[in-house]
Write an enzyme that holds these catalytic residues in place. Structure first.
Site, PDB file in Angstrom:
ATOM      1  N   GLU A 147      34.695  23.868  37.199  1.00  0.00           N
ATOM      2  CA  GLU A 147      33.849  25.054  37.069  1.00  0.00           C
ATOM      3  C   GLU A 147      32.479  24.689  37.639  1.00  0.00           C
ATOM      4  OE1 GLU A 147      33.274  26.945  33.226  1.00  0.00           O
ATOM      5  OE2 GLU A 147      31.840  28.363  34.094  1.00  0.00           O
ATOM      6  N   ASN A 168      30.787  31.377  38.379  1.00  0.00           N
ATOM      7  CA  ASN A 168      30.359  32.435  37.465  1.00  0.00           C
ATOM      8  C   ASN A 168      29.608  33.513  38.231  1.00  0.00           C
ATOM      9  OD1 ASN A 168      30.844  31.280  34.585  1.00  0.00           O
ATOM     10  ND2 ASN A 168      30.001  29.590  35.791  1.00  0.00           N
ATOM     11  N   GLU A 178      34.626  33.974  37.532  1.00  0.00           N
ATOM     12  CA  GLU A 178      34.524  34.181  36.082  1.00  0.00           C
ATOM     13  C   GLU A 178      33.535  35.299  35.789  1.00  0.00           C
ATOM     14  OE1 GLU A 178      33.853  30.632  33.852  1.00  0.00           O
ATOM     15  OE2 GLU A 178      35.525  29.572  34.797  1.00  0.00           O
ATOM     16  N   ASP A 200      35.570  35.576  31.003  1.00  0.00           N
ATOM     17  CA  ASP A 200      34.812  34.481  30.378  1.00  0.00           C
ATOM     18  C   ASP A 200      34.394  34.854  28.959  1.00  0.00           C
ATOM     19  OD1 ASP A 200      33.591  32.048  30.254  1.00  0.00           O
ATOM     20  OD2 ASP A 200      32.185  32.397  31.903  1.00  0.00           O
ATOM     21  N   GLU A 223      37.131  26.447  26.375  1.00  0.00           N
ATOM     22  CA  GLU A 223      35.840  25.841  26.752  1.00  0.00           C
ATOM     23  C   GLU A 223      35.319  24.970  25.623  1.00  0.00           C
ATOM     24  OE1 GLU A 223      33.341  29.228  27.172  1.00  0.00           O
ATOM     25  OE2 GLU A 223      33.686  29.333  29.330  1.00  0.00           O
TER      26      GLU A 223
END
Ligand code: C2E
Ligand code: CA
Ligand code: CA
Length: 539
Positions: A36, A91, A123, A153, A210
């Site tokens: 990520e 993201n 995300e 997310d 996460e």
């Protein structure tokens, strides 16, 4: 930390916002699946600044597009060190899903740096969808058509709505780290994680946990069927130059009791889909020739298969929600102590119990009962899995066989013969007790070749020879010989027997008997003497 809009502007102008890469791993193997991308601001005097200090400012002042552009370009550039099939996840802010330019921006960056978009996950958080769902759906669909995957997310925080989940073409659900963090202490959090993972499975989405910081958390997540995880256990977000080291790092496999390799527990989803697994388990449950049920902690039936319902004499549906005591008032006191022990965590296996017959007025059934405690992910007993095997028939057959053997023994004792059994090599396995009465030699002493000792020395060798020949040819045994009786006299016996063949066609046993031919021999001798006398007189 007081950061002004001017600072953020400067940061972007000087290209001081850089991507850091955090490993995402496959929980059941510990293998790296990708990274990520997380934004960091390399401040000349303050060091690395976390996104919570500048993302909101960038969003509010129209700078987020530029920030994403810089992050994307730098990530794609660094991704040349990323072998197939490792992926990247980036993201985007909620408002970006309202900009029609977003998909173009992604397409252009991927083109410029040659990164295949099928290895990119975008995300988004749920708040991205709250404002204008139609618009968000359009942009998300464009991203999907370009090959990107979409992840939802921070699932479970904010305005969770199942409408959002099905409105956009998501292929991943990210479980927020707040649930993962409290999961080991709070049953509620565990249930939420279990529900999110279950939801992902039923919608055919991968779940990514996460904030995995400990092996215990990873073990529970794996047990719940979560596929992917990221967190400090697997690695912190690091600048691009660390990518080769992170790729080279050996997989982080679990040593916890919930790991896939240790113990009998396996992750609920490795190959089969949950629907397949469920269908398979249901088929095993329904078709098992063993009675099966699951009792909760209050000893109520949560599930029961047809076989056990039949044994209990009531339909499956009549059991569900009712207690064992209600369903089986007579049996309950006999089994309650064992079920209680199972609820304390002890496994009770193959307990022989007499169970009242489901048919009125019929004798009790004999059953083998097993009570197995069922544990949840935190090793708390949540119920008892019961297996019941009806062994009434087997018991009756055993009883009947015993009686038949007994009868045979009696019969054998009544015949004037001395029955015996030899194995294929001619060793005596068994002989009637009449042998001992006759010879004084016990059955034990006669075993194998011991019986030869009782033979007259003159017949020992011929008997052994005749026996050997019969064993070799399979021709019936027919041997005449003398044995020494208990009172020291010699008695003539005739031993006859025939072979018995096994399924492979080989001789496995010889069955036969010895019969007393003393009188016959005397007569024969007398006759012989008589004829001998006649002869001599003639001579
Ligand atoms: P996020 O997308 O939920 O990212 C996960 C956050 O969890 C990251 O915080 C990461 O450093 C942190 N984290 C990862 N593993 C662990 C762990 O084991 N324990 C704990 N306590 N934390 C862990 P970070 O880097 O501070 O990012 C915060 C948020 O900023 C991200 O949350 C994301 O929403 C946003 N963000 C980061 N980069 C970007 C970006 O390029 N664009 C946009 N729009 N937002 C970004
Ligand atoms: Ca994220
Ligand atoms: Ca998140």
């Amino acid at each position: 930390m007081l950061i002004s809009l001017l600072d953020v502007r400067k940061a972007l102008e000087s290209e001081a916002v850089v991507p850091c890469f955090q490993p995402i791993v496959e929980l059941h193997t510990g293998n790296l699946a990708g990274f990520e991308v997380l934004a960091r601001w390399q401040h000349p005097s303050l060091g690395l600044i976390l996104p919570e200090n500048f993302i909101a400012l960038a969003e509010e002042n129209g700078l987020i597009g530029e920030l994403t552009h810089q992050i994307l370009s730098k990530s794609f550039l660094a991704a040349s060190a990323l072998p197939e099939p490792l992926s990247l996840a980036v993201n985007v802010s909620p408002i970006q899903l309202q900009y029609a330019s977003l998909s173009r921006q992604f397409y252009q960056a991927a083109e410029d740096y040659g990164f295949p978009l099928r290895r990119l996950t975008v995300e988004v958080t749920e708040s991205a969808l709250a404002n204008n769902l139609e618009n968000a759906r359009k942009i998300a669909t464009e991203l999907r058509e370009m090959g990107c995957k979409l992840a939802l997310d921070d699932f479970g925080t904010g305005y969770s709505s199942l409408t959002h989940l099905q409105a956009l073409p998501f292929s991943q659900l990210k479980v927020d780290r707040s649930f993962v963090k409290s999961m080991t202490e709070k049953r509620e959090s565990r249930k939420i994680v279990a529900a999110v993972v279950g939801l992902g499975h039923s919608l055919d989405m991968m779940t990514v946990a996460e904030g995995v910081e400990t092996e215990e958390q990873a073990g529970i997540l794996l047990w719940l069927g979560c596929e992917l995880g990221q967190g400090w256990l697997y690695g912190r977000p690091l600048p691009a130059e660390h990518i080769p080291d992170m790729i080279a790092a050996s997989p982080q496999t679990l040593s916890s009791p919930f790991s896939a390799s240790g113990g009998s527990l396996t992750a609920p989803r490795l190959e089969a889909t949950p629907t397949q697994r469920w269908a398979q388990l249901q088929a095993i449950y329904d078709g098992a020739p063993v009675g099966l049920c699951f009792l909760n902690k209050n000893l109520r039936y949560v599930s029961i298969n047809q076989r056990l319902a039949d044994l209990n004499g009531a339909p499956v549906a009549a059991h569900i929600g009712r207690t064992v005591h209600e369903m089986l008032p007579k049996l309950f006191p006999r089994v309650q102590p064992f079920i209680q022990r199972a609820l304390q965590g002890e496994a009770i296996v193959n307990l022989e119990v007499l169970k009242p017959s489901p048919k009125h007025g019929e004798p009790d059934l004999t059953v083998h009962s097993s009570y197995q405690p069922a544990f949840d992910e935190a090793h708390e007993v949540i119920g008892v899995s019961v297996a019941i095997l009806d062994i009434t028939q087997r018991k009756q057959t055993e009883e009947a066989l015993r009686a038949t053997e007994e009868d045979l023994r009696h019969l054998m004792e009544l015949t004037p013969q001395i029955p015996w059994t030899l194995d294929a090599d001619g060793n005596l396995l068994d002989i009637s007790s009449r042998w001992e009465q006759l010879t004084g030699m016990s059955c034990e002493q006669a075993r194998n070749l011991g019986w030869l000792e009782a033979l007259h020395p003159e017949e020992m060798a011929p008997t052994a020879k005749a026996l050997k020949e019969a064993l070799n040819t399979g021709q019936p045994i027919d041997i005449v010989h003398r044995v020494k009786t208990a009172n020291g006299k010699w008695k003539w016996l005739r031993a006859r027997g025939s072979p018995s063949y096994g399924p492979s066609g080989k001789i496995v046993r010889w069955y036969g008997g010895c019969e007393d031919i003393d009188e016959f021999k005397e007569m024969e001798e007398a006759l012989h003497k008589g004829s001998a006398g006649t002869c001599s007189s003639n001579a």
